[in-house]
Design an enzyme around this catalytic site. Structure first.
Site, PDB file in Angstrom:
ATOM      1  N   SER A   1     -47.037  41.624 -10.188  1.00  0.00           N
ATOM      2  CA  SER A   1     -45.900  41.413  -9.287  1.00  0.00           C
ATOM      3  C   SER A   1     -46.383  41.452  -7.855  1.00  0.00           C
ATOM      4  O   SER A   1     -47.468  41.986  -7.570  1.00  0.00           O
ATOM      5  CB  SER A   1     -44.885  42.534  -9.528  1.00  0.00           C
ATOM      6  OG  SER A   1     -43.831  42.450  -8.590  1.00  0.00           O
TER       7      SER A   1
ATOM      8  N   TYR B   1     -41.904  51.551 -10.278  1.00  0.00           N
ATOM      9  CA  TYR B   1     -42.293  50.228 -10.792  1.00  0.00           C
ATOM     10  C   TYR B   1     -43.530  49.738 -10.050  1.00  0.00           C
ATOM     11  O   TYR B   1     -44.496  49.267 -10.666  1.00  0.00           O
ATOM     12  CB  TYR B   1     -41.123  49.257 -10.624  1.00  0.00           C
ATOM     13  CG  TYR B   1     -41.416  47.833 -11.062  1.00  0.00           C
ATOM     14  CD1 TYR B   1     -41.402  47.476 -12.408  1.00  0.00           C
ATOM     15  CD2 TYR B   1     -41.677  46.830 -10.126  1.00  0.00           C
ATOM     16  CE1 TYR B   1     -41.654  46.154 -12.806  1.00  0.00           C
ATOM     17  CE2 TYR B   1     -41.927  45.521 -10.511  1.00  0.00           C
ATOM     18  CZ  TYR B   1     -41.910  45.196 -11.852  1.00  0.00           C
ATOM     19  OH  TYR B   1     -42.160  43.890 -12.239  1.00  0.00           O
TER      20      TYR B   1
HETATM   21  N1  LIG Z   1     -38.181  38.937 -13.082  1.00  0.00           N
HETATM   22  C1  LIG Z   1     -38.864  39.216 -11.983  1.00  0.00           C
HETATM   23  O1  LIG Z   1     -38.341  39.131 -10.851  1.00  0.00           O
HETATM   24  C2  LIG Z   1     -40.317  39.593 -12.086  1.00  0.00           C
HETATM   25  C3  LIG Z   1     -41.101  39.506 -10.928  1.00  0.00           C
HETATM   26  C4  LIG Z   1     -42.463  39.806 -11.011  1.00  0.00           C
HETATM   27  C5  LIG Z   1     -42.998  40.195 -12.207  1.00  0.00           C
HETATM   28  N2  LIG Z   1     -42.202  40.292 -13.322  1.00  0.00           N
HETATM   29  C6  LIG Z   1     -42.828  40.705 -14.563  1.00  0.00           C
HETATM   30  O2  LIG Z   1     -42.718  39.627 -15.469  1.00  0.00           O
HETATM   31  C7  LIG Z   1     -42.799  40.128 -16.813  1.00  0.00           C
HETATM   32  C8  LIG Z   1     -41.687  39.524 -17.649  1.00  0.00           C
HETATM   33  O3  LIG Z   1     -40.463  40.016 -17.152  1.00  0.00           O
HETATM   34  P1  LIG Z   1     -39.123  39.143 -17.178  1.00  0.00           P
HETATM   35  O4  LIG Z   1     -38.816  38.797 -15.771  1.00  0.00           O
HETATM   36  O5  LIG Z   1     -39.195  38.094 -18.205  1.00  0.00           O
HETATM   37  O6  LIG Z   1     -38.108  40.298 -17.585  1.00  0.00           O
HETATM   38  P2  LIG Z   1     -37.063  40.421 -18.794  1.00  0.00           P
HETATM   39  O7  LIG Z   1     -36.275  39.172 -18.883  1.00  0.00           O
HETATM   40  O8  LIG Z   1     -36.389  41.717 -18.547  1.00  0.00           O
HETATM   41  O9  LIG Z   1     -37.995  40.506 -20.097  1.00  0.00           O
HETATM   42  C9  LIG Z   1     -38.819  41.615 -20.331  1.00  0.00           C
HETATM   43  C10 LIG Z   1     -39.505  41.404 -21.658  1.00  0.00           C
HETATM   44  O10 LIG Z   1     -40.397  42.508 -21.899  1.00  0.00           O
HETATM   45  C11 LIG Z   1     -40.082  43.029 -23.185  1.00  0.00           C
HETATM   46  N3  LIG Z   1     -40.423  44.445 -23.320  1.00  0.00           N
HETATM   47  C12 LIG Z   1     -40.033  45.477 -22.551  1.00  0.00           C
HETATM   48  N4  LIG Z   1     -40.546  46.630 -23.011  1.00  0.00           N
HETATM   49  C13 LIG Z   1     -41.289  46.301 -24.114  1.00  0.00           C
HETATM   50  C14 LIG Z   1     -42.066  47.045 -25.033  1.00  0.00           C
HETATM   51  N5  LIG Z   1     -42.189  48.385 -24.932  1.00  0.00           N
HETATM   52  N6  LIG Z   1     -42.707  46.378 -26.026  1.00  0.00           N
HETATM   53  C15 LIG Z   1     -42.584  45.030 -26.146  1.00  0.00           C
HETATM   54  N7  LIG Z   1     -41.838  44.279 -25.330  1.00  0.00           N
HETATM   55  C16 LIG Z   1     -41.204  44.914 -24.316  1.00  0.00           C
HETATM   56  C17 LIG Z   1     -38.597  42.788 -23.350  1.00  0.00           C
HETATM   57  O11 LIG Z   1     -38.232  42.938 -24.695  1.00  0.00           O
HETATM   58  P3  LIG Z   1     -36.732  43.427 -25.144  1.00  0.00           P
HETATM   59  O12 LIG Z   1     -35.899  42.185 -25.206  1.00  0.00           O
HETATM   60  O13 LIG Z   1     -36.971  44.085 -26.465  1.00  0.00           O
HETATM   61  O14 LIG Z   1     -36.247  44.397 -24.088  1.00  0.00           O
HETATM   62  C18 LIG Z   1     -38.508  41.367 -22.827  1.00  0.00           C
HETATM   63  O15 LIG Z   1     -38.962  40.458 -23.788  1.00  0.00           O
HETATM   64  C19 LIG Z   1     -42.749  41.654 -16.686  1.00  0.00           C
HETATM   65  O16 LIG Z   1     -44.047  42.192 -16.780  1.00  0.00           O
HETATM   66  C20 LIG Z   1     -42.193  41.865 -15.280  1.00  0.00           C
HETATM   67  O17 LIG Z   1     -42.554  43.114 -14.750  1.00  0.00           O
HETATM   68  C21 LIG Z   1     -40.884  39.978 -13.288  1.00  0.00           C
END
Ligand SMILES: NC(=O)c1ccc[n+]([C@@H]2O[C@H](COP(=O)([O-])OP(=O)(O)OC[C@H]3O[C@@H](n4cnc5c(N)ncnc54)[C@H](OP(=O)(O)O)[C@@H]3O)[C@@H](O)[C@H]2O)c1
Length: 232
Positions: free
Chosen positions: A130, A144
């Site tokens: 991030s 975070y």
């Molecule tokens: N969205 C943003 O603004 C943003 C910005 C920068 C970086 N990121 C990073 O991008 C990545 C993807 O996030 P996203 O934006 O797609 O968020 P999201 O829509 O909230 O999805 C998060 C994913 O991670 C899974 N997860 C969480 N805890 C887990 C565990 N213990 N074991 C296996 N799976 C788990 C969730 O599964 P469940 O459905 O079971 O909860 C879901 O599939 C993350 O690493 C996040 O930190 C996001």
């Protein structure tokens, strides 16, 4: 590495950026995409092979690495965000949960799959980080940010260790991505597909890092500014 013909494992593939990675990899010609999720029934992308994985469960990670001997590309995407002040009494437990998922999880996956990647010619690891690896949203993202800073540092160290076995490691930094995690966040959000396409291009080009959007590039450039971006 070549994405075409690769065999990928994507963590958190049931929604958000992980689901976009699974779709994008198939569109780019990956031979197989394993979509890992805590609930594999939630992985519904056609052509993706669902597998069960909670990244905080070492026994599941180890069993999966024994089972999926053909993986050449590991995408450490699964993550959690719990925002709130570090001075709040429950911040320590929130920090532990985010460290387990966001920092220890990718380390554990990389340790378990490194021999698999080596046996299959080297391959690559992608760590989804991030812009908050480098700065904190005041009173909100302290825990975070710490977990993503730890994951960044771990990845920088692992990149050097993995080099010996011919494995590339790509760190992906982004500001807000248009997924559930950023729902309600103000300001511009990059489409998950745009993060995926830049990551696949970085893999093909042998690059070490992706700075996915203007905010991330500005913060990165500001790390050596006066005052530094993380002090502003
Ligand atoms: N969205 C943003 O603004 C943003 C910005 C920068 C970086 N990121 C990073 O991008 C990545 C993807 O996030 P996203 O934006 O797609 O968020 P999201 O829509 O909230 O999805 C998060 C994913 O991670 C899974 N997860 C969480 N805890 C887990 C565990 N213990 N074991 C296996 N799976 C788990 C969730 O599964 P469940 O459905 O079971 O909860 C879901 O599939 C993350 O690493 C996040 O930190 C996001």
């Amino acid at each position: 590495m070549k994405v075409q013909g690769s065999v990928a494992l994507v963590t958190g593939a049931n929604r958000g950026l992980g689901a976009a990675f699974a779709r994008g990899l198939l569109a780019a010609g990956a031979a197989k995409v394993y979509g890992a999720a805590r609930d594999p029934a939630a992985v519904t992308t056609p052509g993706v092979t669902p597998v069960r994985l909670d990244v905080t469960k070492p026994e599941q990670v180890e069993a999966l690495a024994r089972e999926l001997a053909d993986v050449t590309l590991l995408i450490n995407n699964a993550g959690v965000a719990e925002f709130g002040p570090l001075l709040s009494p429950n911040a320590t437990e929130a920090l532990r949960r985010q460290f387990e998922t966001n920092a220890v999880g990718p380390l554990r996956l990389t340790q378990a799959f490194a021999p698999v990647l080596a046996a299959n010619g080297g391959g690559a690891v992608v760590n989804v980080l991030s812009v908050l690896s480098w700065l904190t949203l005041a009173g909100q993202s302290g825990a975070y940010s710490a977990s993503k800073a730890a994951a960044w540092a771990l990845g920088n160290a692992l990149r050097q260790e993995l080099k010996a076995q011919g494995t590339q490691l790509v760190a992906v930094h982004a500001a807000f991505i248009d997924t559930d995690m950023a729902r309600g966040a103000p300001g511009p959000k990059i489409a998950p597909e745009a993060v995926v396409s830049q990551t696949l291009a970085a893999l093909e080009a042998g690059q070490a890092e992706v700075l996915a959007d203007p905010v991330t590039r500005q913060v990165h450039a500001g790390l050596s500014a006066e005052p530094a971006a993380y002090l502003a």
